[in-house]
Design a protein around this motif. Structure first.
Motif, short mmCIF file in Angstrom:
data_model
loop_
_atom_site.label_atom_id
_atom_site.label_comp_id
_atom_site.label_asym_id
_atom_site.label_seq_id
_atom_site.Cartn_x
_atom_site.Cartn_y
_atom_site.Cartn_z
N ALA A 48 0.83 -1.21 0.00
CA ALA A 48 0.00 0.00 0.00
C ALA A 48 0.86 1.25 0.00
N LEU A 49 1.94 1.25 0.78
CA LEU A 49 2.80 2.44 0.82
C LEU A 49 3.58 2.60 -0.48
N LEU A 50 4.04 1.51 -1.05
CA LEU A 50 4.74 1.59 -2.34
C LEU A 50 3.82 2.14 -3.43
N ALA A 51 2.54 1.86 -3.34
CA ALA A 51 1.60 2.32 -4.36
C ALA A 51 1.46 3.84 -4.37
N HIS A 52 1.85 4.50 -3.28
CA HIS A 52 1.75 5.96 -3.21
C HIS A 52 2.99 6.67 -3.76
N GLN A 53 4.00 5.92 -4.15
CA GLN A 53 5.20 6.56 -4.71
C GLN A 53 4.93 6.99 -6.14
N ASP A 54 5.35 8.21 -6.48
CA ASP A 54 5.22 8.69 -7.85
C ASP A 54 6.24 8.00 -8.73
N PRO A 55 5.82 7.30 -9.77
CA PRO A 55 6.78 6.53 -10.57
C PRO A 55 7.74 7.41 -11.37
N GLY A 56 7.36 8.64 -11.65
CA GLY A 56 8.23 9.50 -12.44
C GLY A 56 9.32 10.17 -11.63
N THR A 57 8.98 10.66 -10.44
CA THR A 57 9.94 11.42 -9.63
C THR A 57 10.54 10.61 -8.49
N THR A 88 10.68 11.32 2.87
CA THR A 88 11.58 10.86 3.93
C THR A 88 10.87 9.95 4.91
N TRP A 89 9.65 10.32 5.30
CA TRP A 89 8.90 9.49 6.24
C TRP A 89 8.50 8.16 5.61
N SER A 90 8.12 8.18 4.34
CA SER A 90 7.69 6.94 3.68
C SER A 90 8.85 5.98 3.50
N LEU A 91 10.00 6.49 3.06
CA LEU A 91 11.17 5.64 2.93
C LEU A 91 11.58 5.06 4.28
N THR A 92 11.59 5.90 5.30
CA THR A 92 12.00 5.45 6.63
C THR A 92 11.08 4.35 7.13
N THR A 93 9.80 4.50 6.90
CA THR A 93 8.84 3.49 7.33
C THR A 93 9.12 2.15 6.66
N LEU A 94 9.30 2.17 5.35
CA LEU A 94 9.57 0.92 4.63
C LEU A 94 10.87 0.28 5.10
N LEU A 238 4.85 4.56 21.99
CA LEU A 238 3.98 4.83 20.85
C LEU A 238 4.54 4.17 19.60
N TYR A 239 3.63 3.84 18.69
CA TYR A 239 4.02 3.35 17.38
C TYR A 239 3.06 3.92 16.34
N PRO A 240 3.61 4.47 15.23
CA PRO A 240 5.03 4.64 14.96
C PRO A 240 5.63 5.79 15.78
N PRO A 241 6.90 5.66 16.20
CA PRO A 241 7.49 6.69 17.05
C PRO A 241 7.97 7.92 16.29
N LEU A 287 1.11 10.50 17.55
CA LEU A 287 1.48 11.81 17.03
C LEU A 287 0.45 12.25 16.00
N PRO A 288 -0.10 13.46 16.13
CA PRO A 288 -1.11 13.91 15.17
C PRO A 288 -0.48 14.23 13.82
N GLY A 289 -1.27 14.16 12.79
CA GLY A 289 -0.80 14.51 11.46
C GLY A 289 -1.33 13.55 10.41
N GLU A 290 -1.35 14.03 9.19
CA GLU A 290 -1.87 13.24 8.07
C GLU A 290 -1.00 12.01 7.80
N VAL A 291 -1.64 10.87 7.56
CA VAL A 291 -0.93 9.63 7.21
C VAL A 291 -1.59 9.04 5.96
N TRP A 292 -0.86 8.17 5.29
CA TRP A 292 -1.44 7.49 4.14
C TRP A 292 -2.54 6.53 4.60
N PHE A 293 -2.29 5.85 5.71
CA PHE A 293 -3.26 4.93 6.30
C PHE A 293 -2.75 4.59 7.69
#
Length: 320
Positions: A48-57, A88-94, A238-241, A287-293
């Motif tokens: 699911a997280l990989l699906a949010h990566q822009d294939p061009g950039t 940065t957050w998405s790469l770190t998570t993976l 907490l998770y994710p920290p 931690l509050p803030g927008e997440v992919w899921f």
């Protein structure tokens, strides 16, 4: 849930978590946990997280640390917390899930980010060169090593920005000369990855030792000056920290490095005290803030991620 059901409960989870249960709690054969780990990019959270990566950039959410346009939008900046969706957050998570970098390398991610990603702090700073924040540079160093990018200049940056007392602080740029628990733990994690993957140098090993001593002198929990608990976040697991220091997260770092020290005992007791009667650990903060899921539970609910981490930390400690 009865305590005997905890492992079964942990096994009934996403591959990103399950493979760690198999390896760290069950001593499963490597062939078994590697097969589970290999499923991360193919299903569940990883896919699911990989699906949010822009294939061009190669970017997530169009930005390096913040989504594209976030800093220019007054309404966005008034929202609680910060978005956790950018690159940065998405790469770190993976990476922290233990996903093999091969799918991202096949997408030429490192080269695409070198071309298209620049830090919001200064739009001219190239992505793999890092910026001025210790925690950001720690994630960038570890992620770059994982993806095969040239990030050796960041190793030198950490050596140059270590403070006299042994730690690091993201607020050095504002004149701070005192180290921070949060910044120091993140820097240590990145330098350990550098040593694990490259062998490190005498200078980086010395820097790690000094950073670890900074935390150990404070029992992973207390101010050196007054002996007071350094902050409520120490035992609010907490998770994710994200970038937050906790006693559990610090102990998991020392587990990875294989270093035990009796000065960790108070932190161990904090982890032990947080275990519930059913054998689980609760999510104590989000931690509050927008997440992919969402990838874990709400506050007050039994957390599979925290339970797995706490059980493996206590197993490691008790075996010593």
């Amino acid at each position: 849930m009865a305590p005997t059901d905890v492992i079964s409960w942990l096994l009934d989870t996403d591959p990103a978590l399950r493979w760690q249960v198999e390896r760290d709690l069950l001593d499963a054969p490597e062939q078994q946990w590697q097969a589970t780990r290999a499923r991360i990019p193919q299903e569940g959270y990883g896919a699911a997280l990989l699906a949010h990566q822009d294939p061009g950039t190669g970017l997530w959410a169009g930005g390096a640390f913040f989504p594209a346009g976030f800093l220019e939008d007054p309404e966005s900046r008034e929202l609680p917390g910060q978005p956790w969706t950018a690159t940065t957050w998405s790469l770190t998570t993976l990476r922290e899930w233990g996903m093999d970098a091969a799918p991202l390398i096949a997408r030429d991610t490192a080269a695409k980010l070198a071309r298209h990603a620049h830090w919001e702090f200064d739009g001219s700073l190239p992505y793999w060169g890092g910026e001025v924040d210790v925690c950001i540079n720690a994630m960038t160093l570890a992620n770059g090593l994982w993806l095969g990018a040239d990030v050796e200049t960041l190793v030198d940056w950490f050596l140059a920005h270590q403070m006299d007392e042994g730690g690091w602080n993201c607020e050095w740029k504002d004149g701070s000369t005192r180290a921070s628990f949060h910044s120091t733990l993140n820097a240590l994690g990145a330098l350990h990855e550098h040593e694990r993957l490259t062998g490190g140098t005498d200078a980086t090993r010395e820097a790690q030792r000094a950073g670890e001593e900074y935390l150990l002198e404070r029992n992973l929990s207390r101010r050196l000056s007054t002996g007071e608990i350094v902050g409520p976040w120490v035992d609010h697991f907490l998770y994710p920290p994200r970038h937050i220091f906790t006693a559990l997260r610090a102990l998991d770092h020392f587990r990875r490095t294989g270093r035990r020290d009796q000065r960790m005992q108070e932190a161990v007791q904090m982890v032990q005290a947080a275990q519930q009667d059913d054998g689980t650990w609760l999510q104590q903060h989000v931690l509050p803030g927008e997440v992919w899921f969402e990838i874990d539970v709400g506050v007050g609910e039994p957390s599979p991620w925290l339970t797995m981490q706490a059980l493996r930390v206590l197993r490691w400690w008790n075996e010593g």
